[in-house]
Design an enzyme around this catalytic site. Sequence first.
Site, PDB file in Angstrom:
ATOM      1  N   ASP A  11       0.869  -1.179   0.000  1.00  0.00           N
ATOM      2  CA  ASP A  11       0.000   0.000   0.000  1.00  0.00           C
ATOM      3  C   ASP A  11       0.903   1.225   0.000  1.00  0.00           C
ATOM      4  O   ASP A  11       1.827   1.311   0.817  1.00  0.00           O
ATOM      5  CB  ASP A  11      -0.896   0.011   1.247  1.00  0.00           C
ATOM      6  N   ASP A 130     -14.155  -5.788  -3.435  1.00  0.00           N
ATOM      7  CA  ASP A 130     -14.151  -5.851  -1.965  1.00  0.00           C
ATOM      8  C   ASP A 130     -15.490  -6.414  -1.515  1.00  0.00           C
ATOM      9  O   ASP A 130     -16.535  -5.852  -1.827  1.00  0.00           O
ATOM     10  CB  ASP A 130     -13.958  -4.446  -1.369  1.00  0.00           C
TER      11      ASP A 130
END
Lengths: 250, 193
Positions: A11, A130
Amino acid sequence: MLTKRIIPCLDIKNGRTVKGVRFEDIRDAGDPVELAALYAKQGADELVFLDITATNEKRKTLVELVREVARYIDIPFTVGGGISAVEDVEVLLQNGADKVSVNSSAIHRPELITELASRFGSQCVTVAIDTKSTPEGWKVFSKAGTVDTGLWALDWAKEVVERGAGEILLTSMSNDGTKNGFALDITGEISRNVIVPVIASGGAGNEQHFLDVFEAGADAALAASIFHFQEVPLPGLKKFLAQNKIDIRC
Amino acid sequence: MKIVIVDYKAGNVQSVLFALERLGAHATVTSNTEEIQSADKVIFPGVGEASSAMRALKVNNLDLLLPTLTQPFLGVCLGMQLLCQHSEEGDTEMLGIIPVPVKKFDAAIKVPHMGWNNLHHLKSDLFTGIQEEEYAYFVHSFYAPVTEHTIAQSSYPEPFSAALQYKNFYAVQFHTEKSGPAGAHILQNFLNL
């Protein structure tokens, strides 16, 4: 034999690697290019860079990062985070990214998937989904897991493939950050029902979890903090999987 | 040594440039006829869809130039398939340099064939120093079957051409520039031809 892939996810915020536990509590885990090179050397099969920078400088910083990664790293990598236009993708691919992943922007405007696939080829279009387990079943959430889109995970997975996705990155928000293992049921169900590879993400805590998700049907498995903080070192993980009869590159 | 990368706006050119840079080699990216003709080595990368790539090649008459080249030539991924005869992708007539067809993978398996797979039945200078069963990175939905021009095979699950050679034209289905140290070794072998 085609091997199962192990994919560390980095990330990125303002050019640095971070990892949010359940997408909130963020810790710094180092320089992305250095970390990427280490993972490549340790046997990572691919890398994913997820940009969570929210400033106007975002695009420029990301392109510079992609270029540096491509300069030094000799394994494939995917870039995601806030990508919503064909032009964004063009500049990332031109600078050395192999694939891009789109998420909320594809939910907002599903035609984007088709546009990207016809322009650049399905092989470089990963759609990130997601999902959360709800009393009614697995549903798709957007905006970092805060918005219920009303879509069923399996239906959306089928639709993105129909629209041209070449791969699905399936993150279970119910499992992410728990280190209790991947969401085996929904990962297996989607993997059996689409013709493209499925990357399982969210919940990895130990070697057995990777074995479980590959046996459940995942084509690849992604994790972040357990690699960044060396809780599950890559070489040992791949050796463990090979010993347990998983086709793996090591 | 003068290395050129064929520019037709459909290749993963930057990754190939960086891979060469890691080997200490420099390449020029060009679509210019004289530049390509005078090169010692020509690299022909490619990603994307076959019919649009063929259209892009025709813009600069590269479809006419490439078959006339005589120096060592390396097609990569779609660059390999473009050297073949006919592709089932968009029912496309390719460059026809290597007399091999391009077919779609069986619908019963996952496509794209994406990830690391073994190379076997290696037979070419391109693979000097590469072990049988070495891994390379593949991403493709169409394949060239095994024929007399196959110089490396891979299996998904049936054997297919991981690499082809016809005269001075070498071609690999996998991405040398993304296949770790083994890929770099194969690229270096090409530069040594």
